[in-house]
Design a protein around this motif. Structure first.
Motif, PDB file in Angstrom:
ATOM      1  N   PHE A   1       5.070  18.992  -5.446  1.00  0.00           N
ATOM      2  CA  PHE A   1       4.387  18.363  -4.294  1.00  0.00           C
ATOM      3  C   PHE A   1       4.367  16.852  -4.429  1.00  0.00           C
ATOM      4  N   ALA A   2       3.984  16.376  -5.612  1.00  0.00           N
ATOM      5  CA  ALA A   2       3.833  14.934  -5.824  1.00  0.00           C
ATOM      6  C   ALA A   2       5.164  14.199  -5.641  1.00  0.00           C
ATOM      7  N   ILE A   3       6.245  14.756  -6.194  1.00  0.00           N
ATOM      8  CA  ILE A   3       7.565  14.127  -6.054  1.00  0.00           C
ATOM      9  C   ILE A   3       7.985  14.069  -4.580  1.00  0.00           C
ATOM     10  N   LEU A   4       7.869  15.199  -3.893  1.00  0.00           N
ATOM     11  CA  LEU A   4       8.275  15.248  -2.487  1.00  0.00           C
ATOM     12  C   LEU A   4       7.409  14.321  -1.639  1.00  0.00           C
ATOM     13  N   HIS A   5       6.105  14.296  -1.926  1.00  0.00           N
ATOM     14  CA  HIS A   5       5.213  13.468  -1.115  1.00  0.00           C
ATOM     15  C   HIS A   5       5.453  11.986  -1.361  1.00  0.00           C
ATOM     16  N   ALA A   6       5.877  11.637  -2.571  1.00  0.00           N
ATOM     17  CA  ALA A   6       6.238  10.244  -2.853  1.00  0.00           C
ATOM     18  C   ALA A   6       7.376   9.806  -1.945  1.00  0.00           C
ATOM     19  N   PHE A   7       8.372  10.680  -1.783  1.00  0.00           N
ATOM     20  CA  PHE A   7       9.504  10.350  -0.903  1.00  0.00           C
ATOM     21  C   PHE A   7       9.084  10.307   0.560  1.00  0.00           C
ATOM     22  N   VAL A   8       8.082  11.125   0.933  1.00  0.00           N
ATOM     23  CA  VAL A   8       7.550  11.056   2.299  1.00  0.00           C
ATOM     24  C   VAL A   8       7.026   9.652   2.584  1.00  0.00           C
ATOM     25  N   GLU A   9       6.238   9.123   1.645  1.00  0.00           N
ATOM     26  CA  GLU A   9       5.647   7.795   1.850  1.00  0.00           C
ATOM     27  C   GLU A   9       6.702   6.701   1.802  1.00  0.00           C
ATOM     28  N   TRP A  10       7.696   6.877   0.951  1.00  0.00           N
ATOM     29  CA  TRP A  10       8.755   5.856   0.893  1.00  0.00           C
ATOM     30  C   TRP A  10       9.650   5.898   2.134  1.00  0.00           C
ATOM     31  N   VAL A  11       9.854   7.067   2.692  1.00  0.00           N
ATOM     32  CA  VAL A  11      10.579   7.174   3.970  1.00  0.00           C
ATOM     33  C   VAL A  11       9.768   6.482   5.073  1.00  0.00           C
ATOM     34  N   PHE A  12       8.454   6.721   5.050  1.00  0.00           N
ATOM     35  CA  PHE A  12       7.579   6.079   6.034  1.00  0.00           C
ATOM     36  C   PHE A  12       7.591   4.559   5.857  1.00  0.00           C
TER      37      PHE A  12
ATOM     38  N   ILE B   1       0.843  -1.208   0.000  1.00  0.00           N
ATOM     39  CA  ILE B   1       0.000   0.000   0.000  1.00  0.00           C
ATOM     40  C   ILE B   1       0.874   1.252   0.000  1.00  0.00           C
ATOM     41  N   LEU B   2       1.865   1.295   0.891  1.00  0.00           N
ATOM     42  CA  LEU B   2       2.737   2.462   0.984  1.00  0.00           C
ATOM     43  C   LEU B   2       3.559   2.643  -0.294  1.00  0.00           C
ATOM     44  N   PHE B   3       3.994   1.522  -0.871  1.00  0.00           N
ATOM     45  CA  PHE B   3       4.793   1.612  -2.101  1.00  0.00           C
ATOM     46  C   PHE B   3       3.939   2.163  -3.249  1.00  0.00           C
ATOM     47  N   VAL B   4       2.722   1.626  -3.415  1.00  0.00           N
ATOM     48  CA  VAL B   4       1.820   2.089  -4.484  1.00  0.00           C
ATOM     49  C   VAL B   4       1.425   3.550  -4.256  1.00  0.00           C
ATOM     50  N   TYR B   5       1.165   3.872  -3.003  1.00  0.00           N
ATOM     51  CA  TYR B   5       0.820   5.248  -2.628  1.00  0.00           C
ATOM     52  C   TYR B   5       1.916   6.209  -3.089  1.00  0.00           C
ATOM     53  N   GLY B   6       3.170   5.890  -2.723  1.00  0.00           N
ATOM     54  CA  GLY B   6       4.285   6.744  -3.123  1.00  0.00           C
ATOM     55  C   GLY B   6       4.519   6.729  -4.621  1.00  0.00           C
TER      56      GLY B   6
ATOM     57  N   GLN C   1      -4.071   4.430   4.904  1.00  0.00           N
ATOM     58  CA  GLN C   1      -3.151   4.597   3.772  1.00  0.00           C
ATOM     59  C   GLN C   1      -3.685   3.941   2.499  1.00  0.00           C
ATOM     60  N   PHE C   2      -4.514   2.903   2.649  1.00  0.00           N
ATOM     61  CA  PHE C   2      -5.107   2.242   1.483  1.00  0.00           C
ATOM     62  C   PHE C   2      -6.002   3.215   0.733  1.00  0.00           C
ATOM     63  N   PHE C   3      -6.829   3.948   1.466  1.00  0.00           N
ATOM     64  CA  PHE C   3      -7.742   4.902   0.831  1.00  0.00           C
ATOM     65  C   PHE C   3      -6.992   6.129   0.301  1.00  0.00           C
TER      66      PHE C   3
ATOM     67  N   ALA D   1      -8.087  15.164   1.585  1.00  0.00           N
ATOM     68  CA  ALA D   1      -7.968  16.135   2.676  1.00  0.00           C
ATOM     69  C   ALA D   1      -8.456  15.532   3.986  1.00  0.00           C
ATOM     70  N   LEU D   2      -9.550  14.782   3.920  1.00  0.00           N
ATOM     71  CA  LEU D   2     -10.090  14.153   5.123  1.00  0.00           C
ATOM     72  C   LEU D   2      -9.220  12.992   5.582  1.00  0.00           C
ATOM     73  N   LEU D   3      -8.711  12.212   4.618  1.00  0.00           N
ATOM     74  CA  LEU D   3      -7.945  11.006   4.949  1.00  0.00           C
ATOM     75  C   LEU D   3      -6.512  11.305   5.377  1.00  0.00           C
ATOM     76  N   ALA D   4      -5.909  12.366   4.809  1.00  0.00           N
ATOM     77  CA  ALA D   4      -4.514  12.704   5.127  1.00  0.00           C
ATOM     78  C   ALA D   4      -4.408  13.918   6.029  1.00  0.00           C
ATOM     79  N   GLY D   5      -5.463  14.723   6.109  1.00  0.00           N
ATOM     80  CA  GLY D   5      -5.409  15.945   6.908  1.00  0.00           C
ATOM     81  C   GLY D   5      -6.181  15.869   8.208  1.00  0.00           C
ATOM     82  N   ILE D   6      -7.052  14.862   8.335  1.00  0.00           N
ATOM     83  CA  ILE D   6      -7.814  14.678   9.581  1.00  0.00           C
ATOM     84  C   ILE D   6      -7.432  13.364  10.259  1.00  0.00           C
ATOM     85  N   ALA D   7      -7.400  12.276   9.451  1.00  0.00           N
ATOM     86  CA  ALA D   7      -7.030  10.963  10.009  1.00  0.00           C
ATOM     87  C   ALA D   7      -5.509  10.853  10.090  1.00  0.00           C
ATOM     88  N   VAL D   8      -4.917  11.589  11.040  1.00  0.00           N
ATOM     89  CA  VAL D   8      -3.466  11.619  11.204  1.00  0.00           C
ATOM     90  C   VAL D   8      -3.053  10.626  12.297  1.00  0.00           C
ATOM     91  N   ALA D   9      -1.747  10.514  12.513  1.00  0.00           N
ATOM     92  CA  ALA D   9      -1.273   9.668  13.622  1.00  0.00           C
ATOM     93  C   ALA D   9      -1.788  10.228  14.940  1.00  0.00           C
TER      94      ALA D   9
END
Length: 473
Positions: free
Chosen positions: A41-52, A4-9, A215-217, A183-191
């Motif tokens: 944004f997309a490039i940087l956020h891809a690396f965020v997910e791959w770091v995670f 999921i994280l790999f596909v997401y990134g 992360q799936f959604f 926005a709801l899934l990444a901006g509200i449903a946080v850690a």
């Protein structure tokens, strides 16, 4: 979870690469000129997910990688936020729009003071790294994604109708909804955090309630956004190709127009000069030939001037130089300049109405419109005619109308009068000089100002020309 994280990134990485490497600078669409922000944004956020992902697989590296994730996340959402700011301001710049207040709120000095203050306050209250990451998601992640989604959904409605815009609207609306969900899934449903809403609604609560990692959604949203963006970028590419083809046609047409219209006066000048040089002439004969050649030179100058005017009007950068203009003053100036011409035919002007109206435009070009139309009305009306002029406002349009007392134009030829070099000689006097460029210039100037022009015959005789231009709100 790893998949999921790999596909997401990967989804965001593909989106970023496509956006940054596709040529959109030539596009006339505002969205295309700012889309590089979404790509970063997309490039940087891809690396965020791959770091995670790496942290998830190798927890021992979490202390080292967490600060990197924090920096990448902040930078990625800042680019997303900036892109959403441009889209929102462009989508709701019309003062009549219901959400126009967002145009003012999202001005850089206003929104960045508000957002940075909120972010710093949350970080100071709860200075842990996890809480700081949540604060970034709450401010720039949530609002950037939400407002971008709303902006994209409504942005298509602000575009002019064209052969590609109807398709493009679909690829704005679908990712618009996807970004709202994101926005709801990444901006509200946080850690989980120490403060509301993260202490109640968070990734752990989502997994316990739904049974599927959030992360799936998020990955599904990223896939939808990427697929629609690929389709939109293809349309941008098609648009650029169409624009290049249009430019080539304009060049060919310009060359054809020049050769067609310059041929006659040049041939006449060449013939007269050749005849003059065959044998000696008197001073009077040479003078007569020079006067004739001077008339041909004037003709050439007028044709070249009009053709260059047409080329100038076709430049899209022209609109960026528009300023607020008082239309009634421009109309009066055009009338005053042509008073002498009207007096030569003993024609009179009757001003039925002249309202004070402001529009955004170019004063010189607008005066060219009214001068051409008024001069045509004088030319094609008989001696002692009355020309009726009015300038009124109807809803959000300025309406300029001029009526002459000429012989009119045959109905089947009315639609041809705006073509370059066309002259309706059968119905409008053959004795009147002209090159058939005036109305073509008028039409293009009006189109540049987002207006329209209509021409119809009056009863029992004469012609009525109406120009509609959007007023300045």
């Amino acid at each position: 979870m790893e998949i999921i994280l790999f596909v997401y990134g990967l989804s965001f990485f593909i989106l970023g690469v496509l956006v940054l490497f596709v040529r959109t600078k030539e596009s006339a669409i505002f969205f295309a000129r700012k889309i590089w922000l979404l790509g970063v944004f997309a490039i940087l956020h891809a690396f965020v997910e791959w770091v995670f992902l790496y942290m998830y697989l190798y927890p021992q590296y979490e202390p080292l990688l967490s600060p990197i994730k924090f920096i990448l996340l902040l930078l990625s959402y800042l680019f997303l936020f900036e892109f959403s700011r441009f889209i929102v301001r462009e989508s709701f710049k019309d003062k009549r729009a219901k959400l126009h207040f967002l145009h003012t709120l999202y001005a850089a000095p206003v929104i960045y003071i508000i957002s940075l203050s909120s972010l710093l306050t949350l970080i100071l209250i709860h200075p842990s790294l996890d809480d700081a990451i949540a604060a970034i998601r709450y401010t720039y992640g949530f609002f950037g994604s939400l407002l971008l989604g709303i902006g994209l959904y409504y942005y298509g409605e602000s575009l002019k109708k064209s052969e590609y815009v109807e398709r493009l609207k679909i690829y704005f609306k679908i990712p618009g909804v996807a970004f709202i969900c994101y926005a709801l899934l990444a901006g509200i449903a946080v850690a989980p955090t120490h403060y509301f809403p993260g202490n109640i609604i968070n990734t752990a609560w989502f997994l316990d309630t739904i049974g599927i990692p959030v992360q799936f959604f998020r990955a599904l949203c990223a896939l939808v956004i990427t697929i629609c963006s690929i389709k939109a970028l293809q349309i941008f590419s098609d648009e650029t190709h169409l624009k290049m083809m249009k430019s080539l046609r304009q060049i060919k047409r310009f060359s054809s127009d020049v050769s067609h219209e310059l041929k006659t006066p040049l041939t006449a000048m060449k013939g007269e000069i050749e005849v003059a040089l065959k044998e000696p002439r008197t001073n009077a004969e040479y003078q007569k030939i020079l006067y004739s050649n001077l008339e041909d030179v004037d003709t050439l100058q007028s044709i070249v001037k009009n053709l260059l005017m047409l080329t100038y009007i076709e430049k899209e950068s022209l609109k960026s130089k528009f300023t607020q203009q008082n239309l009634d003053d421009i109309v009066l100036n055009a009338i005053e300049d042509l008073m002498v011409v009207a007096a030569q035919k003993n024609s009179a002007f009757e001003i039925a109405a002249l309202e004070s109206i402001s529009i955004m435009g170019d004063a010189i070009l607008l005066k060219t419109v009214f001068s051409n139309l008024i001069e045509n009305a004088i030319k094609y009306s008989p001696y002692h005619a009355t020309l009726t002029i009015s300038l009124t406002q109807e809803n959000d349009k300025a309406i300029f109308c001029i009526e002459d007392e000429g012989s009119g134009i045959e109905e089947e030829k009315l639609k041809l009068i705006f073509e370059r070099f066309y002259r309706a000689d059968d119905s409008r006097s053959k004795q009147i000089k002209g090159f058939g460029l005036g109305l073509s210039i008028v039409q293009q100037i009006i189109e540049v100002h987002d207006g329209s022009i209509t021409v119809k015959n009056r009863k029992p005789h004469g012609l009525e020309v109406k120009v509609a231009l959007p007023t300045f709100q």
